[in-house]
Design a protein around this motif. Sequence first.
Motif, short mmCIF file in Angstrom:
data_model
loop_
_atom_site.label_atom_id
_atom_site.label_comp_id
_atom_site.label_asym_id
_atom_site.label_seq_id
_atom_site.Cartn_x
_atom_site.Cartn_y
_atom_site.Cartn_z
N CYS A 1 0.58 -1.10 -0.14
CA CYS A 1 0.01 -0.12 0.00
C CYS A 1 0.99 1.34 -0.13
O CYS A 1 0.37 2.45 0.20
N TRP B 1 -0.65 5.73 -5.95
CA TRP B 1 -2.02 5.66 -6.14
C TRP B 1 -2.92 5.18 -4.91
O TRP B 1 -4.08 5.15 -5.20
N ASN B 2 -2.28 4.75 -3.89
CA ASN B 2 -2.84 3.91 -2.84
C ASN B 2 -3.78 5.10 -1.99
O ASN B 2 -3.18 6.15 -1.96
N THR B 3 -4.77 4.83 -1.24
CA THR B 3 -5.69 5.68 -0.50
C THR B 3 -5.28 5.09 1.09
O THR B 3 -4.68 4.28 1.40
N CYS C 1 -6.44 1.74 2.01
CA CYS C 1 -5.91 0.61 1.29
C CYS C 1 -5.26 -0.39 2.73
O CYS C 1 -4.63 0.29 3.56
N THR D 1 -10.08 -1.33 1.34
CA THR D 1 -9.96 -2.07 0.20
C THR D 1 -8.40 -2.66 0.00
O THR D 1 -7.64 -2.04 0.64
N THR E 1 -6.93 -4.50 -5.33
CA THR E 1 -8.17 -3.58 -5.68
C THR E 1 -7.85 -2.31 -6.25
O THR E 1 -7.96 -1.67 -7.24
N GLU E 2 -6.89 -1.61 -5.39
CA GLU E 2 -6.64 0.02 -5.54
C GLU E 2 -5.69 -0.07 -6.93
O GLU E 2 -5.54 0.90 -7.59
N GLU F 1 -8.21 -0.53 -9.78
CA GLU F 1 -9.15 0.47 -10.14
C GLU F 1 -8.40 1.78 -10.27
O GLU F 1 -8.87 2.89 -10.98
N ARG F 2 -7.29 2.15 -9.59
CA ARG F 2 -6.55 3.55 -9.34
C ARG F 2 -5.37 3.63 -10.29
O ARG F 2 -5.04 4.73 -10.70
#
Length: 578
Positions: free
Chosen positions: A134, A138-140, A143, A162, A166-167, A170-171
């Motif tokens: 993570c 691009w991770n949030t 994550c 998430t 997945t991130e 999608e990201r």
Amino acid sequence: MRRMNVETQEGKREQWSSKTEFLLTVCGNVVGLGNVWRFPYLCYKNGGGAFLVPYLLYVGLCGLPLFLLETSIGQYTQQGIVTCWRSLCPLAEGVGRAELLILIYDSIIYLVILAWTLFYLVFSFSSQLPWASCGNTWNTDQCVDFSSLNHTANCTSKITTTSAATEFWERRVLAISGGIEEVGSVRWELMLCLLACWAVCYFCIWKGIRYSGKVVYFTATFPYLMLLVLLVRGVTLPGAWEGIQFYLYPDPVRLADPQVWMEAGTQVFFSYCIGRGSQTVLGSFNKYNNNCYMDSFWLCLLNGCTSFVAGFAVFSVLGFMAQKQGVSVAMVAESGPGLAFIAFPQAAAMMPLPQLWTVCFFIMLLLLGIDTQFVIMEGVITSFTDLFPVTLRRPRYREGFVLLFCLSCFLIQLTMITEGGIFVFQLIDYYGCSGACVLFVAVFESLAVGWIFGADHMEDAIKDMTAQRPCVLFRLCWRYFTPLVSLSSFILYMVDYKPLKFNRWYMYPDWAYALGWAMALSSILLVPLWGIGKICVGTGSLRQRLAVLCHPDDDLPLTQQGKCQNSEMETLQDINRI
């Protein structure tokens, strides 16, 4: 004799250099992504081992009969999707044109999947897999790297967090926007992957089957080696048995749900590549006396067995991932892109030597998909070549037409590799290539052969080609069972229709649904409207026009021998009976 004159002017139509090339190409076509990422999930979701009951029933009543039918009419007429129906039953020419349109929709979306696969394959060679942690840009904050948490934390946090995989999907890969209205910019890395895939496809088929027939020796066989490696690795992982139990544990109660039967039928049509005309094109390159009867049987058996075995490889890995996260297999089971680009990469990241297993997996997906893409493109190109043989069989004209087709598809696909591209992709996939279109085509396909051309005449044609008369069950299927089951499935599909959603939360705007239905109806309505148009432009009384449109081409072998030629009175009697 027009077809024979054209062949004299422009050279004879291509044929397979060997039967092995035909078998490997068909194998590469029918054994595709659906065997790996769709069948195992449907089997688990719809009753485990009990799902095999409706699945095998659909194979017997629709899959094998239509597979044999499409391969046989291609071999018998030696023509592509449209012109084979023009020769066999002019009234049903709309069937061929609808199949060609579905293939064009397929060719538009299929290579986008391969571009995603190539993107993941390139990143699989990284020293640290980017979907395994993570700490990326691009991770949030939501994550979570599930492989690094204890089981209790996973169970409580899974709802509000998430995964890193997945991130990444999608990201990083898709950079998903807020909806189809927000197109965004083109993802240049995906564009390069897409361009590379098109370059490979172009140079493999630009010269016809004499090139692509050699490529399949590798592309159709190597995925089996990769599947074997992943199967052996999967069943030796801790938790594999729990995953396999979820895959096969029978739940007979699910058989009372009509949705289970509908999904079994849709999977058979999807996996066996029937109702799209691709088998007709591949069969048209056979020598006239090839034993397509036995070929169809063994290829269908191979397809079904591959789907079944792939389930062990997939669910053994999912069982391992579920055990590592401390959750049920049901929580991690996915199908389609969710399995290929989220679940499996996440599971592989938890294994020793994760790069090795992700490379094996994505190479397998890439080769499975590129075989199918070869056939889709060959189906389109061959059908247009047979429609315009004087022009497209000239030297270098085929290469130019293939290049034009590839560039056209590439430009359309640019809308699918933007930040809103996944919404466009799913719209075309859900409507343009939907099960409803294929089921509707299958109804008229079997009716045209079973009642207009004649199931008994089709049996005579197969016997003339193979020296074997098909089992009487095929005649019953072509006339009764296949159209009845296909029509019932089509009606059930329409009654149970649910508007497309993305990730279960995003509803498309009304104009997008209208566009989707326009794509679906473009192939569905083409079948009856083309037949009505042929009747309207004909001459003579209505019965005389129908008699002409229901009569096969005089160039067909059995018609020349007088074995398949109905008198006008016999044809009119057939029309009255219908």
